[in-house]
Design a protein around this motif. Structure first.
Motif, PDB file in Angstrom:
ATOM      1  N   UNK A 178      16.055 -32.499  18.454  1.00 10.33           N
ATOM      2  CA  UNK A 178      16.623 -33.249  19.584  1.00 10.33           C
ATOM      3  C   UNK A 178      16.464 -32.418  20.854  1.00 10.33           C
ATOM      4  N   UNK A 179      15.699 -32.986  21.799  1.00  9.73           N
ATOM      5  CA  UNK A 179      15.498 -32.311  23.089  1.00  9.73           C
ATOM      6  C   UNK A 179      16.429 -32.888  24.151  1.00  9.73           C
ATOM      7  N   UNK A 180      16.781 -34.171  23.992  1.00 10.38           N
ATOM      8  CA  UNK A 180      17.702 -34.836  24.916  1.00 10.38           C
ATOM      9  C   UNK A 180      18.790 -35.518  24.098  1.00 10.38           C
ATOM     10  N   UNK A 181      20.036 -35.264  24.467  1.00  7.27           N
ATOM     11  CA  UNK A 181      21.167 -35.894  23.795  1.00  7.27           C
ATOM     12  C   UNK A 181      22.010 -36.660  24.788  1.00  7.27           C
ATOM     13  N   UNK A 182      22.586 -37.768  24.318  1.00  8.17           N
ATOM     14  CA  UNK A 182      23.414 -38.593  25.204  1.00  8.17           C
ATOM     15  C   UNK A 182      24.664 -39.067  24.474  1.00  8.17           C
ATOM     16  N   UNK A 183      25.779 -39.033  25.189  1.00  4.85           N
ATOM     17  CA  UNK A 183      27.028 -39.621  24.712  1.00  4.85           C
ATOM     18  C   UNK A 183      27.378 -40.749  25.673  1.00  4.85           C
TER      19      UNK A 183
ATOM     20  N   UNK B 149      14.116 -43.459  27.981  1.00  6.91           N
ATOM     21  CA  UNK B 149      13.643 -42.392  27.095  1.00  6.91           C
ATOM     22  C   UNK B 149      12.382 -42.796  26.337  1.00  6.91           C
ATOM     23  N   UNK B 150      11.871 -43.985  26.603  1.00 13.99           N
ATOM     24  CA  UNK B 150      10.624 -44.418  25.967  1.00 13.99           C
ATOM     25  C   UNK B 150      10.793 -44.989  24.586  1.00 13.99           C
TER      26      UNK B 150
ATOM     27  N   UNK C  38      28.949 -40.006  11.713  1.00 15.38           N
ATOM     28  CA  UNK C  38      28.620 -40.852  10.554  1.00 15.38           C
ATOM     29  C   UNK C  38      28.259 -42.285  10.952  1.00 15.38           C
ATOM     30  N   UNK C  39      28.941 -42.811  11.972  1.00 15.56           N
ATOM     31  CA  UNK C  39      28.780 -44.238  12.290  1.00 15.56           C
ATOM     32  C   UNK C  39      28.141 -44.540  13.646  1.00 15.56           C
ATOM     33  N   UNK C  40      28.132 -43.585  14.536  1.00 12.72           N
ATOM     34  CA  UNK C  40      27.720 -43.897  15.912  1.00 12.72           C
ATOM     35  C   UNK C  40      26.524 -43.091  16.407  1.00 12.72           C
ATOM     36  N   UNK C  41      25.896 -42.349  15.516  1.00 12.07           N
ATOM     37  CA  UNK C  41      24.771 -41.511  15.941  1.00 12.07           C
ATOM     38  C   UNK C  41      23.446 -42.208  15.633  1.00 12.07           C
ATOM     39  N   UNK C  42      22.551 -42.217  16.620  1.00 16.72           N
ATOM     40  CA  UNK C  42      21.202 -42.739  16.437  1.00 16.72           C
ATOM     41  C   UNK C  42      20.221 -41.646  16.844  1.00 16.72           C
ATOM     42  N   UNK C  43      19.186 -41.460  16.025  1.00 12.24           N
ATOM     43  CA  UNK C  43      18.175 -40.443  16.318  1.00 12.24           C
ATOM     44  C   UNK C  43      16.800 -41.091  16.458  1.00 12.24           C
ATOM     45  N   UNK C  44      16.036 -40.626  17.425  1.00  6.92           N
ATOM     46  CA  UNK C  44      14.705 -41.145  17.702  1.00  6.92           C
ATOM     47  C   UNK C  44      13.739 -39.955  17.715  1.00  6.92           C
ATOM     48  N   UNK C  45      13.228 -39.584  16.524  1.00  2.00           N
ATOM     49  CA  UNK C  45      12.417 -38.368  16.397  1.00  2.00           C
ATOM     50  C   UNK C  45      11.198 -38.347  17.307  1.00  2.00           C
ATOM     51  N   UNK C  46      10.556 -39.527  17.479  1.00  3.46           N
ATOM     52  CA  UNK C  46       9.339 -39.550  18.296  1.00  3.46           C
ATOM     53  C   UNK C  46       9.620 -39.115  19.728  1.00  3.46           C
ATOM     54  N   UNK C  47      10.791 -39.497  20.232  1.00  2.00           N
ATOM     55  CA  UNK C  47      11.162 -39.144  21.613  1.00  2.00           C
ATOM     56  C   UNK C  47      11.995 -37.866  21.670  1.00  2.00           C
TER      57      UNK C  47
ATOM     58  N   UNK D  52      15.008 -37.524  20.852  1.00  2.00           N
ATOM     59  CA  UNK D  52      16.173 -38.053  21.566  1.00  2.00           C
ATOM     60  C   UNK D  52      17.256 -38.423  20.563  1.00  2.00           C
ATOM     61  N   UNK D  53      18.502 -38.084  20.880  1.00  2.00           N
ATOM     62  CA  UNK D  53      19.636 -38.463  20.058  1.00  2.00           C
ATOM     63  C   UNK D  53      20.717 -39.111  20.900  1.00  2.00           C
ATOM     64  N   UNK D  54      21.429 -40.045  20.295  1.00  2.00           N
ATOM     65  CA  UNK D  54      22.413 -40.831  21.037  1.00  2.00           C
ATOM     66  C   UNK D  54      23.666 -41.017  20.177  1.00  2.00           C
ATOM     67  N   UNK D  55      24.827 -40.881  20.798  1.00  2.00           N
ATOM     68  CA  UNK D  55      26.106 -41.264  20.191  1.00  2.00           C
ATOM     69  C   UNK D  55      26.800 -42.190  21.165  1.00  2.00           C
ATOM     70  N   UNK D  56      27.340 -43.283  20.660  1.00  2.00           N
ATOM     71  CA  UNK D  56      28.044 -44.213  21.554  1.00  2.00           C
ATOM     72  C   UNK D  56      29.424 -44.540  21.000  1.00  2.00           C
ATOM     73  N   UNK D  57      30.318 -44.857  21.912  1.00  2.00           N
ATOM     74  CA  UNK D  57      31.689 -45.219  21.550  1.00  2.00           C
ATOM     75  C   UNK D  57      32.060 -46.526  22.229  1.00  2.00           C
TER      76      UNK D  57
END
Length: 331
Positions: free
Chosen positions: A264-269, A325-326, A220-229, A231-236
């Motif tokens: 999402x083709x690439x995911x990162x925590x 990731x561009x 809910x609070x830490x996920x960012x999505x970048x559809x063009x790339x 790419x998805x990211x979650x940070x803590x």
């Protein structure tokens, strides 16, 4: 066959053996190390399993975990144990950097060192090297070694439980890195009495309540999505670690929720741990997160599952990852 012949000669008579695996030990680190330890004990060896840091609580049920030594908790005992070792096994890592402060102790010991590992680009620090990046897991490789040395004996149920756990966790419960051989091994394990449902429950369905609260916060609070790339990211942040009392293993599996998304083709925590920023990456298809981690975050692993770290802080690590990731960074 030269490596296996050398190993067979070394274990013919009882010795003090140390089995080391990497920091933040996962199911494969535990499964391969404990499985090999149980096997060596059949030859009357005195075996000690050592990890640099603590293992997740959902692996506490595994055999002989109460006897495992943790460097962070008992550095002097670990140092003395390594000093007394006649053989040093290095499992599920191929760079001494993965065992932190124990690397120097291992380097200084003039005793045979045996590496068993399935990661890419092994460093040449071992005297005997078993390296197979095509293997699903180091546990699969330990199974191969056991079967080569003792082809006529039944593998014990405790060893089966350990090796199954390693293979299961490193294949994402048989979602990736599988092969016909993996399922042949599982068929043998099942014929020997493996209770795979019990182990799946112990590993995957034994999380404390705070896990779901942390997962909700991440999504809910830490996920960012970048559809063009794709790419998805979650940070803590460090504050998140304090708020949710995040301990070793509490973030296991969170990255998989990113990978559930179709686009999402690439995911990162990205985790701002107390002393370092750790990154865990996953990918689908041909995108190599191993190369990304190696080039930008001092890491490595596998093409579709890799990790790294940064000492430059959370914000800088996230910016660097987005650039790799561009993603266009807007100041």
């Amino acid at each position: 066959m030269e490596a296996i012949s050398q190993l067979k000669d070394l274990i013919q008579s009882p010795k003090n053996c140390v089995i080391l695996s990497h920091r933040n030990p996962d199911g494969d680190a535990l499964g391969s190390s404990l499985g090999l330890s149980l096997f060596l004990q059949q030859f009357k060896h005195n075996v000690k399993v050592i990890f640099p840091s603590e293992y997740p609580v959902n692996f506490e049920w595994m055999p002989q975990t109460a006897e495992v030594l943790i460097y962070d908790l008992n550095p002097k005992v670990v140092e003395q144990t390594i000093q007394n070792a006649d053989l040093i096994f290095c499992l599920d890592f191929n760079s001494l950097e993965r065992i932190d402060k124990m690397a120097m102790m291992v380097t200084q010991r003039n005793v045979p060192k045996i590496m068993i590992d399935h990661h890419i680009d092994p460093e040449p620090f071992a005297d005997i090297q078993f390296s197979n990046e095509q293997a699903s897991s180091t546990s699969e490789m330990v199974y191969d070694i056991i079967r080569t040395i003792q082809s006529d004996k039944i593998v014990s149920n405790l060893i089966v439980d350990c090796l199954y756990t390693g293979i299961m966790t490193d294949t994402g419960s048989f979602h990736h890195a599988t092969s016909a051989k993996v399922f042949q091994i599982l068929a043998e394990f099942k014929s020997l009495g493996l209770n795979d449902t019990r182990i799946q429950e112990l590993v995957n369905n034994s999380q404390p309540e705070k896990y779901l609260k942390l997962l909700g916060h991440c999504l809910h609070n830490r996920m960012e999505l970048f559809p063009e790339q794709e790419f998805g990211l979650i940070w803590l942040s460090k504050e998140d670690y304090r708020t949710f009392d995040i301990k070793r293993g509490d973030t296991e599996g969170i990255i998989n929720y990113l990978m559930m998304l179709k686009n999402v083709r690439v995911g990162a925590l990205v985790m701002n741990q107390p002393n370092i920023v750790k990154l865990s990456l996953r990918s689908k298809g041909d995108f190599s997160v191993q190369q990304l981690c190696k080039q930008h975050f001092n890491g490595g692993g596998h093409k579709n599952a890799s990790g790294g770290y940064s000492k430059s802080g959370l914000e800088e690590a996230i910016v660097k990852l987005k650039q790799a990731m561009g993603v266009q960074i807007i100041a």
